[in-house]
Design a protein around this motif. Sequence first.
Motif, PDB file in Angstrom:
ATOM      1  N   MET A  32       0.524  -1.396   0.033  1.00  0.00           N
ATOM      2  CA  MET A  32      -0.216   0.037  -0.235  1.00  0.00           C
ATOM      3  C   MET A  32       1.102   1.102  -0.477  1.00  0.00           C
ATOM      4  O   MET A  32       0.119   2.378   0.178  1.00  0.00           O
ATOM      5  CB  MET A  32      -1.440  -0.217   1.170  1.00  0.00           C
ATOM      6  N   ARG A  33       2.077   1.541   0.152  1.00  0.00           N
ATOM      7  CA  ARG A  33       2.655   2.284  -0.001  1.00  0.00           C
ATOM      8  C   ARG A  33       2.913   3.732   0.619  1.00  0.00           C
ATOM      9  O   ARG A  33       2.782   3.574   1.918  1.00  0.00           O
ATOM     10  CB  ARG A  33       2.492   3.215  -1.927  1.00  0.00           C
ATOM     11  N   GLN A  34       2.128   5.257   0.308  1.00  0.00           N
ATOM     12  CA  GLN A  34       2.534   5.676   1.750  1.00  0.00           C
ATOM     13  C   GLN A  34       1.389   5.789   2.503  1.00  0.00           C
ATOM     14  O   GLN A  34       0.126   6.706   2.635  1.00  0.00           O
ATOM     15  CB  GLN A  34       2.446   7.053   1.577  1.00  0.00           C
ATOM     16  N   ALA A  35       1.072   4.187   3.413  1.00  0.00           N
ATOM     17  CA  ALA A  35      -0.465   3.978   4.111  1.00  0.00           C
ATOM     18  C   ALA A  35      -0.304   4.370   5.994  1.00  0.00           C
ATOM     19  O   ALA A  35      -1.051   4.065   5.646  1.00  0.00           O
ATOM     20  CB  ALA A  35      -0.109   2.399   3.978  1.00  0.00           C
ATOM     21  N   GLY A  36       0.673   4.739   5.958  1.00  0.00           N
ATOM     22  CA  GLY A  36       1.028   6.055   7.186  1.00  0.00           C
ATOM     23  C   GLY A  36      -0.728   6.712   6.969  1.00  0.00           C
ATOM     24  O   GLY A  36      -0.438   6.788   8.027  1.00  0.00           O
ATOM     25  N   VAL A  37      -0.770   7.465   6.008  1.00  0.00           N
ATOM     26  CA  VAL A  37      -2.091   8.313   6.090  1.00  0.00           C
ATOM     27  C   VAL A  37      -3.030   7.454   6.641  1.00  0.00           C
ATOM     28  O   VAL A  37      -3.979   8.021   7.730  1.00  0.00           O
ATOM     29  CB  VAL A  37      -2.581   8.410   4.511  1.00  0.00           C
ATOM     30  N   ILE A  38      -3.130   6.456   6.381  1.00  0.00           N
ATOM     31  CA  ILE A  38      -4.587   5.598   7.444  1.00  0.00           C
ATOM     32  C   ILE A  38      -4.262   4.871   8.940  1.00  0.00           C
ATOM     33  O   ILE A  38      -5.102   4.798   9.842  1.00  0.00           O
ATOM     34  CB  ILE A  38      -5.451   4.549   5.888  1.00  0.00           C
ATOM     35  N   ALA A  39      -2.522   4.406   8.565  1.00  0.00           N
ATOM     36  CA  ALA A  39      -2.345   3.761   9.591  1.00  0.00           C
ATOM     37  C   ALA A  39      -2.224   5.111  10.462  1.00  0.00           C
ATOM     38  O   ALA A  39      -2.565   4.260  11.921  1.00  0.00           O
ATOM     39  CB  ALA A  39      -0.933   3.065   9.640  1.00  0.00           C
ATOM     40  N   ALA A  40      -1.624   5.783  10.732  1.00  0.00           N
ATOM     41  CA  ALA A  40      -1.823   6.812  12.137  1.00  0.00           C
ATOM     42  C   ALA A  40      -3.526   6.805  12.203  1.00  0.00           C
ATOM     43  O   ALA A  40      -3.727   7.084  13.342  1.00  0.00           O
ATOM     44  CB  ALA A  40      -1.404   8.136  10.687  1.00  0.00           C
ATOM     45  N   ALA A  41      -4.768   6.684  11.994  1.00  0.00           N
ATOM     46  CA  ALA A  41      -6.153   6.941  12.582  1.00  0.00           C
ATOM     47  C   ALA A  41      -6.515   5.310  13.073  1.00  0.00           C
ATOM     48  O   ALA A  41      -6.977   5.011  14.288  1.00  0.00           O
ATOM     49  CB  ALA A  41      -6.739   6.412  11.230  1.00  0.00           C
ATOM     50  N   GLY A  42      -5.386   3.781  12.980  1.00  0.00           N
ATOM     51  CA  GLY A  42      -5.317   2.534  13.477  1.00  0.00           C
ATOM     52  C   GLY A  42      -4.563   3.195  14.375  1.00  0.00           C
ATOM     53  O   GLY A  42      -5.068   2.528  15.753  1.00  0.00           O
ATOM     54  N   LEU A  43      -3.534   3.646  14.894  1.00  0.00           N
ATOM     55  CA  LEU A  43      -2.414   3.654  16.196  1.00  0.00           C
ATOM     56  C   LEU A  43      -3.659   5.009  16.980  1.00  0.00           C
ATOM     57  O   LEU A  43      -3.016   3.987  18.173  1.00  0.00           O
ATOM     58  CB  LEU A  43      -1.719   4.966  15.509  1.00  0.00           C
ATOM     59  N   VAL A  44      -4.615   5.585  16.255  1.00  0.00           N
ATOM     60  CA  VAL A  44      -5.330   6.383  17.522  1.00  0.00           C
ATOM     61  C   VAL A  44      -6.324   5.215  18.305  1.00  0.00           C
ATOM     62  O   VAL A  44      -6.261   5.615  19.065  1.00  0.00           O
ATOM     63  CB  VAL A  44      -5.588   8.163  16.444  1.00  0.00           C
ATOM     64  N   GLY A  45      -6.568   4.980  17.322  1.00  0.00           N
ATOM     65  CA  GLY A  45      -8.146   3.632  17.401  1.00  0.00           C
ATOM     66  C   GLY A  45      -7.267   2.648  18.681  1.00  0.00           C
ATOM     67  O   GLY A  45      -8.284   2.946  19.861  1.00  0.00           O
ATOM     68  N   LEU A  46      -6.211   2.375  18.488  1.00  0.00           N
ATOM     69  CA  LEU A  46      -5.482   1.424  19.223  1.00  0.00           C
ATOM     70  C   LEU A  46      -5.633   1.994  20.633  1.00  0.00           C
ATOM     71  O   LEU A  46      -5.961   1.678  21.697  1.00  0.00           O
ATOM     72  CB  LEU A  46      -4.529   0.634  18.982  1.00  0.00           C
ATOM     73  N   ARG A  47      -5.308   3.224  20.931  1.00  0.00           N
ATOM     74  CA  ARG A  47      -4.925   4.024  21.668  1.00  0.00           C
ATOM     75  C   ARG A  47      -6.077   4.624  22.364  1.00  0.00           C
ATOM     76  O   ARG A  47      -6.372   4.694  24.186  1.00  0.00           O
ATOM     77  CB  ARG A  47      -4.062   5.294  21.827  1.00  0.00           C
ATOM     78  N   THR A  48      -7.240   4.842  21.735  1.00  0.00           N
ATOM     79  CA  THR A  48      -7.618   5.728  22.543  1.00  0.00           C
ATOM     80  C   THR A  48      -9.586   5.180  22.250  1.00  0.00           C
ATOM     81  O   THR A  48     -10.269   5.174  23.160  1.00  0.00           O
ATOM     82  CB  THR A  48      -8.495   7.116  21.845  1.00  0.00           C
ATOM     83  N   MET A  49      -9.905   4.429  21.615  1.00  0.00           N
ATOM     84  CA  MET A  49     -11.073   3.611  21.325  1.00  0.00           C
ATOM     85  C   MET A  49     -11.212   1.721  22.076  1.00  0.00           C
ATOM     86  O   MET A  49     -12.185   1.568  21.726  1.00  0.00           O
ATOM     87  CB  MET A  49     -10.698   3.750  20.242  1.00  0.00           C
ATOM     88  N   VAL A  50      -9.857   2.091  23.268  1.00  0.00           N
ATOM     89  CA  VAL A  50     -10.580  -0.129  22.837  1.00  0.00           C
ATOM     90  C   VAL A  50     -11.494   0.340  24.810  1.00  0.00           C
ATOM     91  O   VAL A  50     -12.656  -0.222  24.809  1.00  0.00           O
ATOM     92  CB  VAL A  50      -9.012  -0.405  23.919  1.00  0.00           C
ATOM     93  N   GLU A  51     -10.752   1.249  25.612  1.00  0.00           N
ATOM     94  CA  GLU A  51     -11.663   1.030  26.626  1.00  0.00           C
ATOM     95  C   GLU A  51     -13.447   1.444  26.338  1.00  0.00           C
ATOM     96  O   GLU A  51     -14.045   0.537  26.476  1.00  0.00           O
ATOM     97  CB  GLU A  51     -11.016   2.190  27.736  1.00  0.00           C
ATOM     98  N   ARG A  52     -13.451   2.138  25.501  1.00  0.00           N
ATOM     99  CA  ARG A  52     -14.692   2.591  25.415  1.00  0.00           C
ATOM    100  C   ARG A  52     -15.793   1.762  24.815  1.00  0.00           C
ATOM    101  O   ARG A  52     -16.942   2.021  24.474  1.00  0.00           O
ATOM    102  CB  ARG A  52     -14.811   4.032  24.983  1.00  0.00           C
ATOM    103  N   LEU A  53     -15.124   0.517  24.182  1.00  0.00           N
ATOM    104  CA  LEU A  53     -16.545  -0.474  23.861  1.00  0.00           C
ATOM    105  C   LEU A  53     -17.394  -0.846  24.494  1.00  0.00           C
ATOM    106  O   LEU A  53     -18.317  -1.296  24.218  1.00  0.00           O
ATOM    107  CB  LEU A  53     -15.308  -1.190  23.535  1.00  0.00           C
ATOM    108  N   ALA A  54     -16.446  -0.795  26.140  1.00  0.00           N
ATOM    109  CA  ALA A  54     -17.813  -1.557  26.875  1.00  0.00           C
ATOM    110  C   ALA A  54     -19.506  -0.572  27.816  1.00  0.00           C
ATOM    111  O   ALA A  54     -19.438  -1.176  27.311  1.00  0.00           O
ATOM    112  CB  ALA A  54     -17.194  -0.741  28.048  1.00  0.00           C
ATOM    113  N   GLU A  55     -18.891   0.563  26.488  1.00  0.00           N
ATOM    114  CA  GLU A  55     -20.242   1.013  26.193  1.00  0.00           C
ATOM    115  C   GLU A  55     -20.913   1.279  24.865  1.00  0.00           C
ATOM    116  O   GLU A  55     -22.088   0.662  25.161  1.00  0.00           O
ATOM    117  CB  GLU A  55     -19.971   3.215  25.410  1.00  0.00           C
TER     118      GLU A  55
END
Length: 342
Positions: free
Chosen positions: A235-258
Amino acid sequence: MSSTPSGVVDLRSDTVTRPTPEMRRAMADAEVGDDVYGEDPTVNALEEAFAGRVGMEAALFVPSGTMANQLALRLLAAPGTTVVAGARQHVVVYENGAAGPNAAVQFQTVADHDGTIDPDDLAWALEAADHHYPTPGLVCVENTHMPADGAPWPIEALRALRRVAGALRLHMDGARLFNAEVATGTSAAAYAAQATTVMCCLSKGLCAPVGSVLAGPAEVMAKARAERQRLGGGMRQAGVIAAAGLVGLRTMVERLAEDHVRARRLADAVAERWPEGGCRPERVRTNVVTWRHRATQVVRDHLAGEGVLVGTIAPGVLRMVTHHDVDDEAVERACKALAGAP
Ligand SMILES: *Cc1c(COP(=O)(O)O)cnc(C)c1O
């Protein structure tokens, strides 16, 4: 209310989530390089972060969960062997028959009513190879198991299956692995310790726009990189989308409880409206609710008229999935629409 821009409550899937403002900023600012050369620092950071989270040596960023599953089949199951898997698992049912043409394997499906695989069924499949059945080459589990109302695997059940599997390798389709972690308190790493490879979708409850990750031993993942190329997934310059994945791993896991609390509320509404529909609210522990109905389209049309979208996963089986873009107000609106449904 945080429903979609059109004001619709979209419960068809957690894939409909849109990237958060923080994700969009991270995407705009992402440092990138050519990932096919292994030179995209953001992709590398995501792969390292996920591998660390699941306690694996290495990980690979791929366009979709389906590609991650298909890579696992190609890498872990020899052509002409069988993949023992639950009859309703994504890899069996929802990948458009990919396993045959992609990996030259066939499935030996076993019951997965509660989302788990009975170790005795695996033992049977292994022994059957001595009686002219094809040889199992891989076991595949789904955690959480979507069609079983998103059931998370009890870790003891997984350990028991692993013991029976012996030398046979095991791939975990963890599209919603972190929903399992949050629901059970069993860490993603503890689950992954029972598997050879594990995949997780970043584009579902974690809200990233695109992408999944596959993790496993370094030597398997090096081969996975080459297989990804073969499938056209470089996927070449895939960092553009991977950046969102990193934020997801950092900020979106705990809120799954909701999401899990809200799914339970929806399940209560379904069980009340259709006591015969097979929805057991006490079994809804993550973000998926399913129920049976003879006229699914009539129900869908009625709900759509009330601004509530639901999906189907099989003939006569309806599904709702909660996610970041469904808040309490949206759930109340859905419950009201369900109560008035035909
Ligand atoms: C969504 C899903 C996948 C595949 O993910 P895609 O990114 O849609 O290809 C695989 N397994 C399960 C259980 C899923 O729910």
